[in-house]
Design an enzyme around this catalytic site. Sequence first.
Site, PDB file in Angstrom:
ATOM      1  CG  ASP A 275      -2.140   0.933   0.985  1.00  0.00           C
ATOM      2  OD1 ASP A 275      -2.038   1.836   0.117  1.00  0.00           O
ATOM      3  OD2 ASP A 275      -3.166   0.787   1.675  1.00  0.00           O
TER       4      ASP A 275
HETATM    5  C1  BGC Z   1      -4.965   3.344   0.208  1.00  0.00           C
HETATM    6  C2  BGC Z   1      -5.036   2.436  -1.001  1.00  0.00           C
HETATM    7  C3  BGC Z   1      -4.863   3.250  -2.251  1.00  0.00           C
HETATM    8  C4  BGC Z   1      -3.519   3.967  -2.178  1.00  0.00           C
HETATM    9  C5  BGC Z   1      -3.204   4.805  -3.375  1.00  0.00           C
HETATM   10  C6  BGC Z   1      -3.707   4.182   0.192  1.00  0.00           C
HETATM   11  O1  BGC Z   1      -3.764   5.165   1.176  1.00  0.00           O
HETATM   12  O2  BGC Z   1      -5.002   2.583   1.387  1.00  0.00           O
HETATM   13  O3  BGC Z   1      -6.265   1.750  -1.009  1.00  0.00           O
HETATM   14  O4  BGC Z   1      -4.965   2.443  -3.377  1.00  0.00           O
HETATM   15  O5  BGC Z   1      -3.537   4.815  -1.047  1.00  0.00           O
HETATM   16  O6  BGC Z   1      -3.991   5.942  -3.416  1.00  0.00           O
END
Ligand code: BGC
Length: 739
Positions: A275
């Site tokens: 993530d």
């Molecule tokens: C989220 C993800 C997301 C990523 C990119 C993270 O903060 O948990 O689900 O895809 O950011 O924006």
Amino acid sequence: MKIRSLAAPFRSSSRNNVLFLSTVFLFMAYATDAQHSAKGDMATEQKIHALISEMTLPEKVSLLHGNSKFNVSGIKRLGIPEWALSDGPHGVRAEVNRHDWAYAGWTNDFATCFPPGTALAATWNPALAYKQGLVLGEEARFRKKDILLGPGVNIIRSPLCGRNFEYISEDPLLVSKMAVAYIKALQSKDVAASVKHWLANNQEEHRDSIDVTMSERALREIYLPAFKASVMEGGAYTVMAAYNRFRGEWCSENNYLNREILRKEFGFKGVLMTDWSAAHTTVKAALTGLDLEMGTDKKDYNEWYFADPLIKAVEEGKVPMSVVDEKVANVLRVMFNTKIFDEKRREQGRMNTPEHQQAAYNAAAEAAVLLQNNGNLLPLHFDKIQSIAVIGDNATRKHCSGGLSSEVKALYEITPLQALQQKFGARVKINYARGYEKQSTFREGNNSGQSGSLNVNWKLIDEAVAVARESDVVLIFGGLNHDFDTESADKQNMDLPYGQEILIQEVAKANPKTVVVIIAGSPVQLAGIVHRVPAIVWSWFGGMEAGNAVVDVLSGKINPSGKLPFTLPVSLAQSPAHALGNFPGSDLKVNYEEDILVGYRWFDTKKIQPQFPFGYGLSYTNFSISQFSTDKTGYGKNETIQAKFTIRNTGSVYGAEVVQLYVSDPLCSVLRPEKELKAFQKIFLKPGETKTVEMPVKVADLAFYDESKKAWNTEAGDYILQLGNSSRTIFQKVKISVK
Ligand code: BGC
């Protein structure tokens, strides 16, 4: 720091010795693992091998970390293009600047916005998830994206999790069916899915530091199945590791999750990415199977864990070159799978076509759940209505652009008031009153922005009561907004915010013909209103066609066929994690004590009456379900039970029923939930039409995870198959036995 402690094991403490030994172990485990994944399409594997053999170490490593917010470098001289990733689950996110989070201000990135996860799940129609996947794939390709960061398949464990709206359900089977359909469709358009967030990201509070523990059985029965199905049935090309820890180890470097389960058990050969900013180490993450580091805020991309430090770790012999090669192979494999090297990459993409908008409408229309309809107040006969009061901030609020990473820059978004005006404004007098005001503000990682949520604005209530009094019928559009249903913060409670309960009570006193429409992506408490108003519709965040869909449901153009994808508790204290006091945990630790009893599994086993049960939803027609039978009475463990029933639309309008097959195992050596969903089907019927429907269930799916055997176990004995249209409305039961 951590890298150094691994490098100097013998001079330091015994703790470091343990770390060193575990690193050696991981290193050895990798070698065997690499042989496992050498299967697959030989021609592609040979091409991958040939490409890798041309690469220098820095070139290899350049493929393993971001070079901006959402891109990964290519290698020009080898014809490997830059990779482009994008959020998110229910619409392709607007273009973000390469090096910061501001939007780039493009004019061609207005996307189709679908209803988010819980709404899609409420349709109980995997064909709609499939259609959504196709549309997202076409729009992602139009935007030249290679990977779409979705679906989010974490189980809804608590009504409070801020991201419940993006997730799908409390039930692993429902999540799995929707996710698999979505992934297959998306990937058929040559765009990789990224199933997230692996694993146990069931709360936003302390998501970047919480350590989650749960029994092996809960892991296997509740939290893994949707990921397993996404990878093994859906064939997901990428998986996103969650921020949190699982059993003490960060998910992005968790050997058990990433090597033992994902790679070995599921046979995953794609890319495991972090993530955004969820990597913590270089060596350990590399050895435990992470492939791609994304999203840190370090300005110099070469400083990321999987950049220069990884090159150094290889040069110092702490990470073998074969480990790096395996990661590069995973990246290239996803590139080949999505036809990135093909001249004519099949899908060139389309954006916001009428067909895409229709798909968004269909999902919103099928998602609406009719919770209550006393005296058949709904559907409203607009030809007989002179005036209507439309009350509530959610009658005019747009939601597509909220929720953080899943927000969508929709081409348009029809609000309920707009739809009412457009469809009936010429004939019916529409009296709008705000009723309540949005007082909250979104604050990342901190839900104190919701604290003003209970203030009552009597001036607005008085205005609402006045318009209610002078109108034939009242529609109150209430619920939540993305200050509550959002990434990065959990809800503080399950209340209807901004004094809506009082508003609804006062309005209903003034005009008993009051319909409440709840717009929300996660459970809210309805106990204060269910006995005060005749009709309640749950219409979710409905995407760009929200208003059109809900108004068509209210007017009867669409017969509601949605069913709750989660249990709606009377109060928060009823729901398992809260009854046991283990949400959101303490001292940055949370133990899922309720174990396998999540959602209706808890309510039904403990005989707690919820407000509305899992799977529940009414229709404007009636169905009779009968002749439930199985092809045999006794089965072997490898057989399939052919269950069958007849369903008839006994009412006078077209409609659809979601028939649900639950199974109980009354005599088992371990505690089993009172019942568990094992199959479901949505059946569309004209008035008077009858269908006989088959519903196969594999005997193997009746198993529980036996911790003593470390294996699935289908015990011999009797099982009760229960056919119904919610976990609490069972029409017929059939007993079968397993030998
Ligand atoms: C989220 C993800 C997301 C990523 C990119 C993270 O903060 O948990 O689900 O895809 O950011 O924006």
